[in-house]
Design a protein around this motif. Sequence first.
Motif, PDB file in Angstrom:
ATOM      1  N   VAL A  65      -7.265   4.446 -10.588  1.00  0.00           N
ATOM      2  CA  VAL A  65      -5.899   4.113 -10.983  1.00  0.00           C
ATOM      3  C   VAL A  65      -5.639   2.714 -10.450  1.00  0.00           C
ATOM      4  CG1 VAL A  65      -3.450   4.647 -10.741  1.00  0.00           C
ATOM      5  CG2 VAL A  65      -5.111   6.505 -11.011  1.00  0.00           C
ATOM      6  N   MET A  66      -5.527   1.754 -11.369  1.00  0.00           N
ATOM      7  CA  MET A  66      -5.363   0.352 -10.993  1.00  0.00           C
ATOM      8  C   MET A  66      -3.917  -0.064 -11.216  1.00  0.00           C
ATOM      9  SD  MET A  66      -8.316  -0.472  -9.877  1.00  0.00           S
ATOM     10  CE  MET A  66      -7.772  -2.147  -9.520  1.00  0.00           C
ATOM     11  N   SER A  67      -3.291  -0.574 -10.181  1.00  0.00           N
ATOM     12  CA  SER A  67      -1.888  -0.943 -10.281  1.00  0.00           C
ATOM     13  C   SER A  67      -1.717  -2.261 -11.013  1.00  0.00           C
ATOM     14  CB  SER A  67      -1.275  -1.056  -8.882  1.00  0.00           C
ATOM     15  OG  SER A  67      -1.852  -2.117  -8.168  1.00  0.00           O
ATOM     16  N   THR A  68      -0.594  -2.365 -11.728  1.00  0.00           N
ATOM     17  CA  THR A  68      -0.204  -3.635 -12.319  1.00  0.00           C
ATOM     18  C   THR A  68       0.402  -4.500 -11.221  1.00  0.00           C
ATOM     19  OG1 THR A  68       1.989  -2.794 -12.896  1.00  0.00           O
ATOM     20  CG2 THR A  68       0.235  -2.524 -14.521  1.00  0.00           C
ATOM     21  N   SER A  69       0.662  -5.754 -11.530  1.00  0.00           N
ATOM     22  CA  SER A  69       1.180  -6.662 -10.497  1.00  0.00           C
ATOM     23  C   SER A  69       2.558  -6.265 -10.025  1.00  0.00           C
ATOM     24  CB  SER A  69       1.210  -8.102 -11.028  1.00  0.00           C
ATOM     25  OG  SER A  69       2.109  -8.209 -12.110  1.00  0.00           O
ATOM     26  N   GLY A  70       3.333  -5.589 -10.894  1.00  0.00           N
ATOM     27  CA  GLY A  70       4.673  -5.181 -10.485  1.00  0.00           C
ATOM     28  C   GLY A  70       5.627  -6.338 -10.334  1.00  0.00           C
ATOM     29  N   SER A  71       5.339  -7.475 -11.010  1.00  0.00           N
ATOM     30  CA  SER A  71       6.190  -8.657 -10.863  1.00  0.00           C
ATOM     31  C   SER A  71       7.545  -8.478 -11.518  1.00  0.00           C
ATOM     32  CB  SER A  71       5.487  -9.878 -11.459  1.00  0.00           C
ATOM     33  OG  SER A  71       5.194  -9.664 -12.824  1.00  0.00           O
TER      34      SER A  71
ATOM     35  N   GLY B 177       9.109  -5.282 -11.578  1.00  0.00           N
ATOM     36  CA  GLY B 177       9.639  -3.998 -11.178  1.00  0.00           C
ATOM     37  C   GLY B 177       8.584  -3.147 -10.498  1.00  0.00           C
ATOM     38  N   THR B 178       8.754  -1.819 -10.556  1.00  0.00           N
ATOM     39  CA  THR B 178       7.819  -0.895  -9.929  1.00  0.00           C
ATOM     40  C   THR B 178       6.444  -1.011 -10.566  1.00  0.00           C
ATOM     41  OG1 THR B 178       9.614   0.652  -9.478  1.00  0.00           O
ATOM     42  CG2 THR B 178       7.377   1.520  -9.401  1.00  0.00           C
TER      43      THR B 178
ATOM     44  N   ARG C  39       0.976   4.151  -2.890  1.00  0.00           N
ATOM     45  CA  ARG C  39       0.731   5.564  -2.555  1.00  0.00           C
ATOM     46  C   ARG C  39       1.840   6.451  -3.114  1.00  0.00           C
ATOM     47  NH1 ARG C  39      -2.692   6.817   2.013  1.00  0.00           N
ATOM     48  NH2 ARG C  39      -3.613   4.947   2.954  1.00  0.00           N
ATOM     49  N   ASN C  40       3.070   5.991  -2.940  1.00  0.00           N
ATOM     50  CA  ASN C  40       4.216   6.808  -3.344  1.00  0.00           C
ATOM     51  C   ASN C  40       4.399   6.841  -4.859  1.00  0.00           C
ATOM     52  OD1 ASN C  40       4.763   7.329  -0.653  1.00  0.00           O
ATOM     53  ND2 ASN C  40       6.265   5.692  -0.459  1.00  0.00           N
ATOM     54  N   THR C  41       4.315   5.675  -5.497  1.00  0.00           N
ATOM     55  CA  THR C  41       4.571   5.626  -6.943  1.00  0.00           C
ATOM     56  C   THR C  41       3.433   6.236  -7.752  1.00  0.00           C
ATOM     57  OG1 THR C  41       3.666   3.372  -7.069  1.00  0.00           O
ATOM     58  CG2 THR C  41       6.049   3.589  -6.748  1.00  0.00           C
ATOM     59  N   GLN C  42       2.210   6.197  -7.230  1.00  0.00           N
ATOM     60  CA  GLN C  42       1.057   6.739  -7.967  1.00  0.00           C
ATOM     61  C   GLN C  42       0.663   8.141  -7.509  1.00  0.00           C
ATOM     62  OE1 GLN C  42       0.493   4.936 -10.523  1.00  0.00           O
ATOM     63  NE2 GLN C  42       1.750   3.268  -9.712  1.00  0.00           N
ATOM     64  N   ARG C  43       1.423   8.710  -6.592  1.00  0.00           N
ATOM     65  CA  ARG C  43       1.219  10.098  -6.118  1.00  0.00           C
ATOM     66  C   ARG C  43      -0.199  10.304  -5.576  1.00  0.00           C
ATOM     67  NH1 ARG C  43       2.685  11.079 -11.190  1.00  0.00           N
ATOM     68  NH2 ARG C  43       1.118  12.706 -11.527  1.00  0.00           N
ATOM     69  N   ALA C  44      -0.584   9.432  -4.656  1.00  0.00           N
ATOM     70  CA  ALA C  44      -1.884   9.593  -4.012  1.00  0.00           C
ATOM     71  C   ALA C  44      -1.924  10.918  -3.270  1.00  0.00           C
ATOM     72  CB  ALA C  44      -2.119   8.440  -3.042  1.00  0.00           C
ATOM     73  N   GLY C  45      -3.077  11.572  -3.304  1.00  0.00           N
ATOM     74  CA  GLY C  45      -3.238  12.864  -2.646  1.00  0.00           C
ATOM     75  C   GLY C  45      -2.911  14.046  -3.529  1.00  0.00           C
ATOM     76  N   GLU C  46      -2.456  13.785  -4.747  1.00  0.00           N
ATOM     77  CA  GLU C  46      -2.127  14.856  -5.685  1.00  0.00           C
ATOM     78  C   GLU C  46      -3.187  14.959  -6.777  1.00  0.00           C
ATOM     79  OE1 GLU C  46       1.855  14.729  -7.170  1.00  0.00           O
ATOM     80  OE2 GLU C  46       2.697  14.015  -5.278  1.00  0.00           O
ATOM     81  N   PRO C  47      -3.227  16.096  -7.488  1.00  0.00           N
ATOM     82  CA  PRO C  47      -4.225  16.280  -8.549  1.00  0.00           C
ATOM     83  C   PRO C  47      -4.077  15.258  -9.674  1.00  0.00           C
ATOM     84  CG  PRO C  47      -3.254  18.375  -7.923  1.00  0.00           C
ATOM     85  CD  PRO C  47      -2.436  17.326  -7.248  1.00  0.00           C
TER      86      PRO C  47
ATOM     87  N   ALA D 111       0.828  -1.207   0.000  1.00  0.00           N
ATOM     88  CA  ALA D 111       0.000   0.000   0.000  1.00  0.00           C
ATOM     89  C   ALA D 111       0.865   1.261   0.000  1.00  0.00           C
ATOM     90  CB  ALA D 111      -0.934  -0.007   1.204  1.00  0.00           C
ATOM     91  N   THR D 112       1.915   1.264   0.790  1.00  0.00           N
ATOM     92  CA  THR D 112       2.819   2.422   0.841  1.00  0.00           C
ATOM     93  C   THR D 112       3.520   2.615  -0.500  1.00  0.00           C
ATOM     94  OG1 THR D 112       3.190   2.140   3.204  1.00  0.00           O
ATOM     95  CG2 THR D 112       4.838   3.402   1.987  1.00  0.00           C
ATOM     96  N   LEU D 113       3.948   1.514  -1.110  1.00  0.00           N
ATOM     97  CA  LEU D 113       4.591   1.589  -2.422  1.00  0.00           C
ATOM     98  C   LEU D 113       3.659   2.214  -3.452  1.00  0.00           C
ATOM     99  CD1 LEU D 113       6.906   0.833  -4.395  1.00  0.00           C
ATOM    100  CD2 LEU D 113       5.805  -1.414  -4.641  1.00  0.00           C
TER     101      LEU D 113
END
Length: 378
Positions: A62-68, A70-71, A46-54, A42-44
């Motif tokens: 915004v749906m994350s990929t599995s990140g298998s 990399g980021t 939040r940081n990589t997708q810039r949660a809380g920003e416009p 969850a922290t990763l």
Amino acid sequence: MTILSPLPVDPHAPAAILPDLEAAIAGQACFLPLPLADATRATLLRNTQRAGEPIDPDIALVMSTSGSTGTPKGAQLTPANLVASADATHKVLGGTGQWLLAMPAHHIAGIQVLVRSLVAGVDPLCIDLSEGFDIPTFARAAAELDHTGDRTYTALTPLQLAKAMDSVEGIDALRTFDAILVGGAAINPRLRAAAADLGIAVVATYGSSETAGGCVYDGRPIPGAQVRVQDGRILLGGPTIAHGYRNAPEHKAFREPGWFATSDGGFIDAGTLTVTGRLDNVIDSGGLKLHPEALETEILKVKGVDHACVVGVPHPRLGQAIMAAYTGWADIGDILEALEDAELPRWQIPKDIKRLAEFPTAGPGKIDRRAVARIFGA
């Protein structure tokens, strides 16, 4: 101004996000679904997708990929993407119905079960996944839906399908559904055949977060979706294609407007798509290239093999050595004999084969190939 808001998903009560999801579909908010039970992930995100920003006000999720590999990247989906996918799914399956959520709702496959329910105007039935996929719990939920008299659907990974088919209770539950969408990984051909023999209505899906979930069912694009193969690479188009990545706006996968260039190879024959495997998984052994999925298919034909994974590990002479792992009760000798009988080239025979109690996973139902490679010392 629209802000990308974090949306923690509780595995005990995934239906709690339905009001927020409804607002997102209505274009009133934008959310980043997060796994409440995995604080590191969850922290990763939040940081990589810039949660809380416009964010672009046209984006719903915004749906994350599995990140298998990399980021994780964040696929930006609009309300139109999500609704188009839900509507097309219902057209293919024969109409709207009652949905059972049996997958994590912070992944696109789980989210789409909720979206389809909202679009159909019904309340989804959700099972508690905090302790994993429990067959008695799944069976009770399936029976509850069956009593409604409506059409009933669910979505599972191949691993979940196999687990449910290991017991009479699970088989009886699976039979109650009018259709079961199975995706996230390839289905063992023997498992698919066994399901058909038992009267279980499996629909194999192909898609990703970037396509708002599955957009190819049993090799055929759903209504509105488009598929083509260019230089061996699968490209997907249509109304479900995401509006690029949140954290990689210039990514080459979205270079062609309205299309998503996947990382998968495949071919189209008589209008049916066959996926041969991920292009970045290709193993180069002594200058010869192998799609690991091709060898996995041969291993899966062996009686007593439930799941298989083929990986390449560094080798001083070959560059990469071919290794294989599997789950099931088959002996390693049975597998080697079957591969010999299949008349595969000698170089494709694995240098080592290991039987595992279970596979490490990355995302719902996806075998973590990097973790498997580490088992072989890579």
